[in-house]
Design a protein around this motif. Sequence first.
Motif: not given
Lengths: 115, 113
Positions: A34, A51, A90, A94, A96-103, A105
């Motif tokens: 992004f 994406t 910026f 991004f 996403s896995s089964y146990n975490t979402d992370k951005l 920057f």
Amino acid sequence: AQSVTQLDSHVSVSEGTPVLLRCNYSSSYSPSLFWYVQHPNKGLQLLLKYTSAATLVKGINGFEAEFKKSETSFHLTKPSAHMSDAAEYFCVVFFSSYNTDKLIFGTGTRLQVFP
Amino acid sequence: NAGVTQTPKFRILKIGQSMTLQCTQDMNHNYMYWYRQDPGMGLKLIYYSVGAGITDKGEVPNGYNVSRSTTEDFPLRLELAAPSQTSVYFCASSYSRDTNKQFFGPGTRLTVL
């Protein structure tokens, strides 16, 4: 490991000239990428996103970015700068896995536009 | 110095239930923000605050409320949860209008069934 590098902390252009803001990423997965813009005293606004569809992405306000997997780059461009484009930009990864979402920057690039 | 913390990390709600997403920062930042990120989409600003006692609507405020009674805390309230509010919620903070680099919390994944 995932990371994002914005190669320029400041970019200055004259009104009417092209804009290039550079971003390189590192990701073990197919990334979602992004570009956001932030004007003074405001929250982030999405410019465009990649994406895994078309590699050339068109966004708002005449901006576009090209995803280049071979170069791990996602540079933001605009053919002709306007005074209202002056802001902080910026680049964001991004995932996403089964146990975490992370951005993640990038550190941001401040764009100045001179008359 | 923990930065920006959010609780809970995950939550499942039934339609019509209410809940509060907590956000706390220990960096003495004046500016705080709530964003939501839907699958395959970018961040959308829900509400933001430029200091204790001051809040303002962002791009998608409907269905949410916020308060900012202290500099440290910026809770987000969902009064009547709807499936459209299924998303990942990120809280962020920044020091001032001249330093717009935002620090993000780890996110809260909310599912409304």
